[in-house]
Scaffold this motif. Structure first.
Motif, PDB file in Angstrom:
ATOM      1  N   ARG A  52      54.649  44.190  49.209  1.00  0.00           N
ATOM      2  CA  ARG A  52      53.659  45.239  49.464  1.00  0.00           C
ATOM      3  C   ARG A  52      53.640  46.304  48.372  1.00  0.00           C
ATOM      4  O   ARG A  52      52.823  47.209  48.415  1.00  0.00           O
ATOM      5  N   ARG A  53      54.555  46.201  47.427  1.00  0.00           N
ATOM      6  CA  ARG A  53      54.604  47.140  46.305  1.00  0.00           C
ATOM      7  C   ARG A  53      54.362  46.352  45.021  1.00  0.00           C
ATOM      8  O   ARG A  53      55.209  45.586  44.574  1.00  0.00           O
ATOM      9  N   PHE A  54      53.169  46.521  44.451  1.00  0.00           N
ATOM     10  CA  PHE A  54      52.770  45.745  43.286  1.00  0.00           C
ATOM     11  C   PHE A  54      52.735  46.600  42.026  1.00  0.00           C
ATOM     12  O   PHE A  54      52.386  47.793  42.064  1.00  0.00           O
ATOM     13  N   SER A  55      53.045  45.956  40.917  1.00  0.00           N
ATOM     14  CA  SER A  55      52.815  46.554  39.605  1.00  0.00           C
ATOM     15  C   SER A  55      51.334  46.429  39.271  1.00  0.00           C
ATOM     16  O   SER A  55      50.664  45.481  39.705  1.00  0.00           O
ATOM     17  N   SER A  56      50.826  47.373  38.485  1.00  0.00           N
ATOM     18  CA  SER A  56      49.432  47.285  38.040  1.00  0.00           C
ATOM     19  C   SER A  56      49.295  46.433  36.779  1.00  0.00           C
ATOM     20  O   SER A  56      48.186  46.260  36.262  1.00  0.00           O
ATOM     21  N   ASP A  57      50.408  45.880  36.289  1.00  0.00           N
ATOM     22  CA  ASP A  57      50.357  45.043  35.087  1.00  0.00           C
ATOM     23  C   ASP A  57      49.416  43.860  35.310  1.00  0.00           C
ATOM     24  O   ASP A  57      49.424  43.244  36.385  1.00  0.00           O
ATOM     25  N   PRO A  58      48.607  43.521  34.311  1.00  0.00           N
ATOM     26  CA  PRO A  58      47.702  42.374  34.468  1.00  0.00           C
ATOM     27  C   PRO A  58      48.471  41.067  34.582  1.00  0.00           C
ATOM     28  O   PRO A  58      49.612  40.953  34.108  1.00  0.00           O
ATOM     29  N   VAL A  59      47.864  40.104  35.232  1.00  0.00           N
ATOM     30  CA  VAL A  59      48.449  38.775  35.358  1.00  0.00           C
ATOM     31  C   VAL A  59      47.545  37.783  34.630  1.00  0.00           C
ATOM     32  O   VAL A  59      46.353  38.035  34.454  1.00  0.00           O
ATOM     33  N   PRO A  60      48.089  36.663  34.175  1.00  0.00           N
ATOM     34  CA  PRO A  60      47.244  35.658  33.515  1.00  0.00           C
ATOM     35  C   PRO A  60      46.182  35.129  34.488  1.00  0.00           C
ATOM     36  O   PRO A  60      46.516  34.525  35.512  1.00  0.00           O
ATOM     37  N   GLU A  61      44.927  35.355  34.175  1.00  0.00           N
ATOM     38  CA  GLU A  61      43.858  34.973  35.092  1.00  0.00           C
ATOM     39  C   GLU A  61      43.837  33.469  35.351  1.00  0.00           C
ATOM     40  O   GLU A  61      43.544  33.026  36.466  1.00  0.00           O
ATOM     41  N   GLN A  62      44.171  32.693  34.334  1.00  0.00           N
ATOM     42  CA  GLN A  62      44.129  31.244  34.502  1.00  0.00           C
ATOM     43  C   GLN A  62      45.164  30.777  35.516  1.00  0.00           C
ATOM     44  O   GLN A  62      44.949  29.781  36.216  1.00  0.00           O
ATOM     45  N   VAL A  63      46.293  31.492  35.605  1.00  0.00           N
ATOM     46  CA  VAL A  63      47.315  31.137  36.594  1.00  0.00           C
ATOM     47  C   VAL A  63      46.741  31.272  38.004  1.00  0.00           C
ATOM     48  O   VAL A  63      46.933  30.404  38.865  1.00  0.00           O
ATOM     49  N   VAL A  64      46.014  32.371  38.246  1.00  0.00           N
ATOM     50  CA  VAL A  64      45.414  32.584  39.562  1.00  0.00           C
ATOM     51  C   VAL A  64      44.354  31.524  39.840  1.00  0.00           C
ATOM     52  O   VAL A  64      44.280  30.963  40.944  1.00  0.00           O
ATOM     53  N   LYS A  65      43.535  31.210  38.842  1.00  0.00           N
ATOM     54  CA  LYS A  65      42.487  30.202  39.036  1.00  0.00           C
ATOM     55  C   LYS A  65      43.089  28.823  39.293  1.00  0.00           C
ATOM     56  O   LYS A  65      42.582  28.061  40.132  1.00  0.00           O
ATOM     57  N   ASP A  66      44.165  28.491  38.577  1.00  0.00           N
ATOM     58  CA  ASP A  66      44.810  27.202  38.817  1.00  0.00           C
ATOM     59  C   ASP A  66      45.427  27.149  40.216  1.00  0.00           C
ATOM     60  O   ASP A  66      45.419  26.096  40.872  1.00  0.00           O
ATOM     61  N   ALA A  67      45.974  28.283  40.676  1.00  0.00           N
ATOM     62  CA  ALA A  67      46.527  28.335  42.032  1.00  0.00           C
ATOM     63  C   ALA A  67      45.429  28.120  43.069  1.00  0.00           C
ATOM     64  O   ALA A  67      45.624  27.426  44.077  1.00  0.00           O
ATOM     65  N   ILE A  68      44.263  28.714  42.825  1.00  0.00           N
ATOM     66  CA  ILE A  68      43.127  28.515  43.732  1.00  0.00           C
ATOM     67  C   ILE A  68      42.684  27.053  43.704  1.00  0.00           C
ATOM     68  O   ILE A  68      42.367  26.460  44.746  1.00  0.00           O
ATOM     69  N   ALA A  69      42.676  26.453  42.500  1.00  0.00           N
ATOM     70  CA  ALA A  69      42.319  25.032  42.395  1.00  0.00           C
ATOM     71  C   ALA A  69      43.303  24.173  43.180  1.00  0.00           C
ATOM     72  O   ALA A  69      42.906  23.185  43.822  1.00  0.00           O
ATOM     73  N   CYS A  70      44.589  24.531  43.146  1.00  0.00           N
ATOM     74  CA  CYS A  70      45.585  23.818  43.956  1.00  0.00           C
ATOM     75  C   CYS A  70      45.284  23.964  45.440  1.00  0.00           C
ATOM     76  O   CYS A  70      45.350  22.996  46.209  1.00  0.00           O
ATOM     77  N   ALA A  71      44.948  25.184  45.861  1.00  0.00           N
ATOM     78  CA  ALA A  71      44.632  25.430  47.264  1.00  0.00           C
ATOM     79  C   ALA A  71      43.440  24.599  47.714  1.00  0.00           C
ATOM     80  O   ALA A  71      43.386  24.118  48.851  1.00  0.00           O
ATOM     81  N   ALA A  72      42.490  24.407  46.815  1.00  0.00           N
ATOM     82  CA  ALA A  72      41.276  23.673  47.150  1.00  0.00           C
ATOM     83  C   ALA A  72      41.496  22.172  47.264  1.00  0.00           C
ATOM     84  O   ALA A  72      40.575  21.430  47.617  1.00  0.00           O
ATOM     85  N   THR A  73      42.733  21.702  46.990  1.00  0.00           N
ATOM     86  CA  THR A  73      43.047  20.291  47.228  1.00  0.00           C
ATOM     87  C   THR A  73      43.535  20.059  48.649  1.00  0.00           C
ATOM     88  O   THR A  73      43.858  18.925  49.008  1.00  0.00           O
ATOM     89  N   ALA A  74      43.580  21.101  49.457  1.00  0.00           N
ATOM     90  CA  ALA A  74      44.098  20.983  50.825  1.00  0.00           C
ATOM     91  C   ALA A  74      43.263  20.002  51.644  1.00  0.00           C
ATOM     92  O   ALA A  74      42.050  19.858  51.422  1.00  0.00           O
ATOM     93  N   PRO A  75      43.883  19.332  52.607  1.00  0.00           N
ATOM     94  CA  PRO A  75      43.104  18.491  53.518  1.00  0.00           C
ATOM     95  C   PRO A  75      42.220  19.357  54.404  1.00  0.00           C
ATOM     96  O   PRO A  75      42.552  20.511  54.689  1.00  0.00           O
ATOM     97  N   SER A  76      41.104  18.796  54.821  1.00  0.00           N
ATOM     98  CA  SER A  76      40.189  19.565  55.672  1.00  0.00           C
ATOM     99  C   SER A  76      39.481  18.627  56.637  1.00  0.00           C
ATOM    100  O   SER A  76      39.362  17.423  56.380  1.00  0.00           O
ATOM    101  N   GLY A  77      39.036  19.176  57.747  1.00  0.00           N
ATOM    102  CA  GLY A  77      38.342  18.398  58.752  1.00  0.00           C
ATOM    103  C   GLY A  77      37.123  17.706  58.178  1.00  0.00           C
ATOM    104  O   GLY A  77      36.224  18.353  57.644  1.00  0.00           O
ATOM    105  N   ALA A  78      37.074  16.376  58.273  1.00  0.00           N
ATOM    106  CA  ALA A  78      35.975  15.555  57.758  1.00  0.00           C
ATOM    107  C   ALA A  78      35.725  15.798  56.268  1.00  0.00           C
ATOM    108  O   ALA A  78      34.623  15.574  55.774  1.00  0.00           O
TER     109      ALA A  78
END
Length: 236
Positions: A52-78
């Protein structure tokens, strides 16, 4: 020489299409390597903490996008993939989200939650102040799509939406952690303001706000103990 770079297929709804199986022959990992990988993963995930206590330092945007791409491989109904991930970097938009979230949280902590829920939260040290919304350099706002709209304008129901999106969010948290970033699941209630602030369509309903970043230098977390394996596993 021709360009042989593979072009990703564009997803389109397969509602009503016939079953068309394709071969799937993944390489089988040797047992000893599989055991080693599982042990490393267990150890790495054992260090995941909600921050709950974050640094304001920037993070590599591609890391976040790749993490989202990983999340989007999740199984889903139909295989309807009923999720949208909105990556919010704009400081002003994050400020608007924080102000709206804190308004709802103040009402909740002032009595809407009820004493039983407040008592459950007390050991975690939470309150209505949500500085993580603006301190973290990015927010991932996850929406669940209750239905999709066909080209002719007809609505088609999605199935097992809560379960599907919940699995995807779990995979997102894992991917972020294993990539060296910290995150927090925040679910202000109600969350209608998120659809309005982010101008999302009517078929989308906010599921969670996830601040993403590095822990602040003075970050502290509750002294918690997770259940042991024998407390969560039943073997039959």
């Amino acid at each position: 020489m021709s360009d042989t770079t593979a072009v990703p297929q564009q997803w389109t709804p397969i509602h009503g299409a016939p079953y068309r199986p394709v071969p799937h022959r993944p390489e089988r990992i040797a047992a000893d390597e599989s055991i080693a990988r599982a042990a490393r993963l267990r150890e790495a995930m054992g260090g995941r903490r909600t921050v709950r206590r974050f640094s304001s330092d920037p993070v590599p945007e591609q890391v976040v996008k790749d993490a989202i791409a990983c999340a989007a491989t999740a199984p889903s109904g139909a295989h309807q993939q009923p999720w949208t991930f909105v990556l919010v970097k704009d400081p002003q938009v994050r400020r608007l989200i924080r102000e709206a979230a804190e308004h709802e949280e103040r009402i909740s902590y002032d009595g809407r939650l009820g004493e039983e829920w407040l008592a459950a939260l007390r050991p975690l040290g939470t309150d209505a102040v949500k500085a993580h919304m603006t301190d973290a350099p990015a927010l991932v706002v996850v929406f669940q799509q209750r239905y999709w709209v066909g080209e002719d304008g007809t609505r088609h129901k999605h199935y097992y939406v809560d379960e599907s999106v919940g699995i995807a969010v779990g995979m997102l948290l894992s991917a972020l952690h294993l990539s060296g970033l910290a995150a927090l699941i925040h679910t202000p209630s109600p969350m209608r303001f998120l659809r309005e602030v982010l101008d999302r369509p009517e078929n989308e309903k906010a599921f969670a706000v996830i601040p993403v970043g590095y822990p602040a230098d003075d970050c502290q977390v509750p002294a918690l103990v997770r259940k042991s394996l024998d407390q969560v596993l039943v073997e039959i």
